[in-house]
Design a protein around this motif. Structure first.
Motif, PDB file in Angstrom:
ATOM      1  N   HIS A  55       5.540   0.438  -2.740  1.00  0.00           N
ATOM      2  CA  HIS A  55       6.354  -0.648  -1.991  1.00  0.00           C
ATOM      3  C   HIS A  55       5.304  -1.776  -1.740  1.00  0.00           C
ATOM      4  CE1 HIS A  55       8.550  -2.287   1.306  1.00  0.00           C
ATOM      5  NE2 HIS A  55       7.506  -2.149   2.367  1.00  0.00           N
ATOM      6  N   SER A  56       5.507  -2.997  -1.442  1.00  0.00           N
ATOM      7  CA  SER A  56       4.738  -4.215  -1.444  1.00  0.00           C
ATOM      8  C   SER A  56       4.553  -4.217   0.089  1.00  0.00           C
ATOM      9  CB  SER A  56       5.334  -5.335  -1.896  1.00  0.00           C
ATOM     10  OG  SER A  56       4.458  -6.628  -1.767  1.00  0.00           O
TER      11      SER A  56
ATOM     12  N   GLU B  83      11.129   2.106  -3.923  1.00  0.00           N
ATOM     13  CA  GLU B  83      10.431   1.817  -5.190  1.00  0.00           C
ATOM     14  C   GLU B  83      10.347   3.166  -6.311  1.00  0.00           C
ATOM     15  OE1 GLU B  83       9.784  -1.405  -2.291  1.00  0.00           O
ATOM     16  OE2 GLU B  83       9.564   0.765  -2.119  1.00  0.00           O
TER      17      GLU B  83
ATOM     18  N   ALA C 102       5.310   6.537  -9.394  1.00  0.00           N
ATOM     19  CA  ALA C 102       5.758   5.923  -8.400  1.00  0.00           C
ATOM     20  C   ALA C 102       5.830   6.829  -6.955  1.00  0.00           C
ATOM     21  CB  ALA C 102       7.114   5.384  -8.472  1.00  0.00           C
TER      22      ALA C 102
ATOM     23  N   TYR D  19       3.976  -2.276  -9.972  1.00  0.00           N
ATOM     24  CA  TYR D  19       5.169  -2.983  -9.638  1.00  0.00           C
ATOM     25  C   TYR D  19       5.897  -2.713  -8.266  1.00  0.00           C
ATOM     26  CZ  TYR D  19       5.384  -2.548 -14.946  1.00  0.00           C
ATOM     27  OH  TYR D  19       5.242  -2.750 -16.132  1.00  0.00           O
ATOM     28  N   THR D  20       6.395  -4.026  -7.713  1.00  0.00           N
ATOM     29  CA  THR D  20       6.742  -3.742  -6.324  1.00  0.00           C
ATOM     30  C   THR D  20       8.042  -4.377  -6.209  1.00  0.00           C
ATOM     31  OG1 THR D  20       5.637  -6.185  -5.904  1.00  0.00           O
ATOM     32  CG2 THR D  20       4.313  -3.921  -5.592  1.00  0.00           C
TER      33      THR D  20
ATOM     34  N   ALA E 209      11.918  -1.062  -9.115  1.00  0.00           N
ATOM     35  CA  ALA E 209      10.533  -1.123  -9.356  1.00  0.00           C
ATOM     36  C   ALA E 209       9.938  -0.128 -10.573  1.00  0.00           C
ATOM     37  CB  ALA E 209       9.499  -0.970  -8.314  1.00  0.00           C
TER      38      ALA E 209
ATOM     39  N   THR F 287      -0.662  -1.409  -0.120  1.00  0.00           N
ATOM     40  CA  THR F 287      -0.472  -1.338  -1.715  1.00  0.00           C
ATOM     41  C   THR F 287      -1.767  -1.407  -2.282  1.00  0.00           C
ATOM     42  OG1 THR F 287       1.758  -2.465  -1.358  1.00  0.00           O
ATOM     43  CG2 THR F 287       0.856  -2.188  -3.584  1.00  0.00           C
TER      44      THR F 287
ATOM     45  N   ALA G 179       4.577   1.987  -9.421  1.00  0.00           N
ATOM     46  CA  ALA G 179       5.401   1.365  -8.687  1.00  0.00           C
ATOM     47  C   ALA G 179       5.454   1.968  -7.185  1.00  0.00           C
ATOM     48  CB  ALA G 179       6.871   1.697  -9.104  1.00  0.00           C
TER      49      ALA G 179
ATOM     50  N   ALA H 225      11.105  -3.808  -5.364  1.00  0.00           N
ATOM     51  CA  ALA H 225      12.053  -3.107  -4.382  1.00  0.00           C
ATOM     52  C   ALA H 225      12.681  -1.902  -5.169  1.00  0.00           C
ATOM     53  CB  ALA H 225      13.164  -4.122  -3.872  1.00  0.00           C
ATOM     54  N   CYS H 226      13.881  -1.744  -5.257  1.00  0.00           N
ATOM     55  CA  CYS H 226      14.606  -0.441  -5.643  1.00  0.00           C
ATOM     56  C   CYS H 226      14.678  -0.298  -7.215  1.00  0.00           C
ATOM     57  CB  CYS H 226      16.010  -0.293  -4.944  1.00  0.00           C
ATOM     58  SG  CYS H 226      15.796  -0.721  -3.255  1.00  0.00           S
TER      59      CYS H 226
ATOM     60  N   HIS I 297       7.145   6.700  -2.446  1.00  0.00           N
ATOM     61  CA  HIS I 297       7.446   6.110  -1.489  1.00  0.00           C
ATOM     62  C   HIS I 297       7.433   7.405  -0.229  1.00  0.00           C
ATOM     63  CE1 HIS I 297      10.722   5.136   1.440  1.00  0.00           C
ATOM     64  NE2 HIS I 297      10.171   3.884   1.649  1.00  0.00           N
TER      65      HIS I 297
END
Length: 391
Positions: free
Chosen positions: A116-117, A323, A175, A145-146, A151, A121, A114, A148-149, A177
């Protein structure tokens, strides 16, 4: 898979790797959330002088995101007693097979990632794949997986479903971020960040969220496979649910109906009555609208049981990792069940009479509950609910 169809296997968590502003590993994270020691400080990583809010929960010396994610993957695999092939090479056909305490590195273990898009990425995913390919049975990044919150929550739900259906024995979910100027500016311009620099979930006077760094990884596998190789079972993924509000690009449906459906699906899948749940690690972003909708969602599901159901949002300590948030909060929830201590809802100023929640305040609350929920919602109205059972 409906809640009344017996699963082919029970998904469990056997490994956990965590890096956050609270420190490296699940121990420092648990200590921080249990005692409300927040990680928020003035942003020095980039120039935030023109922003309404200038605070976030940041790592002091962050690695590149791909390296940070690769590091927590290694931590999770070591805890899960998985056997790594040195230097990412292949096991020799003449080599001794791994003993019962390890897993064959050649056994494929899909990696669900997961992130951020944005334009980076693909580069971050490629760096993670390069770092882990050939080790612990990880062939590379299987899926990104992108969303958002939610993901990472969606990735965990997919992993659990793949285990429960018998399609896979073991998967890795990771994941990451890192707070960066572009996203920080967007949240600030959208007035989503707390004006007073404090994240106050469900509190009177709450004004928004604060962002945070995180890299997290979990190993999810069939309980029978973990037992065969003597791997530690940290917790069981008893149920999972997903839903969409189909209401607004940013705002949640005001009555919480969408999130309530996700929670109801998780409970039904597990065959667990709402009264059996003993803790909720809420989405709790500190948004006036979102927190109210979440409280109404919990009221829809739990009714009068909500009056004695402890709730807190660990975001109030480690920040909103976007994410990566669902995986970071899952780690908090797993430790809460294992330690028998429920995290503090930090930033509290006083009750909001519209909410009526039994919030964990002042210090960690002792609990021997068997089931806990970890909830997440995202812009666009996506919701995930993960029901965790003590291992």
């Amino acid at each position: 898979m409906s809640g009344n169809v017996p699963p082919a296997a029970r998904p469990v968590i056997t490994g956990l790797g965590v890096l956050s502003a609270c420190g490296s590993g699940p121990g420092p994270l648990a200590a921080a959330v249990n005692h409300g020691r927040t990680g928020f400080a003035e942003v020095r990583r980039f120039d935030a002088t023109g922003r309404r809010t200038r605070r976030a929960a940041l790592l002091p010396d962050p690695l590149p995101l791909g390296d940070a994610v690769a590091g927590v993957i290694a931590d999770a695999c070591r805890q899960a007693a998985l056997d790594a092939v040195p230097d990412g090479g292949s096991r020799s056909p003449d080599a001794e097979p791994p003993d019962a305490g390890t897993a064959a590195a050649g056994t494929p273990m899909p990696l669900l990632l997961a992130l951020h898009s944005d334009l980076r990425t693909q580069k971050v995913a490629a760096r993670v794949a390069e770092a882990v390919a050939g080790r612990w049975g990880v062939p590379g990044v299987t899926r990104v997986y992108t969303g958002a919150c939610v993901a990472a929550g969606t990735a965990v739900a997919d992993a659990a479903a793949l285990i429960a259906s018998g399609r896979h024995t073991r998967l890795l979910v990771a994941a990451g971020h890192l707070v960066e100027p572009g996203v920080f500016a967007a949240f600030d311009a959208g007035r989503a960040l707390a004006r007073d620099g404090e994240l106050r979930p469900f509190s009177a006077g709450r004004t928004g969220t604060l962002l945070g760094d995180a890299a997290v990884a979990v190993v999810v596998e069939a309980e029978s496979a973990a037992e065969r190789r003597g791997a530690p079972v940290l917790a069981r993924l008893a149920g999972w649910g997903r839903s969409g509000d189909a209401y607004h690009v940013c705002r949640p449906v005001p009555d919480g109906e969408g999130l309530a459906r996700a929670v109801g699906s998780a409970l039904a899948r597990a065959g667990v009555d709402p009264t059996e749940v003993g803790y909720v690690n809420a989405n709790g972003t500190g948004s006036p609208l979102a927190d109210r909708a979440e409280a109404l969602a919990l009221r829809r599901v739990f009714g009068r049981h909500l009056e004695q159901l402890p709730v807190s949002s660990s975001k109030s300590v480690h920040g909103h990792a976007l994410e990566a948030s669902a995986l970071l909060e899952l780690a908090v929830t797993v430790r809460a069940l294992r330690d028998g201590l429920l995290p503090v809802n930090a930033g509290w100023l006083g009750p909001d009479p519209d909410l009526g929640l039994d919030l964990v305040l002042d210090g960690p609350r002792e609990s021997a509950t068997r089931y806990a929920l970890s909830l997440n919602s995202a812009f666009g109205g996506a919701n995930t609910a993960l029901l965790v059972a003590a291992g």
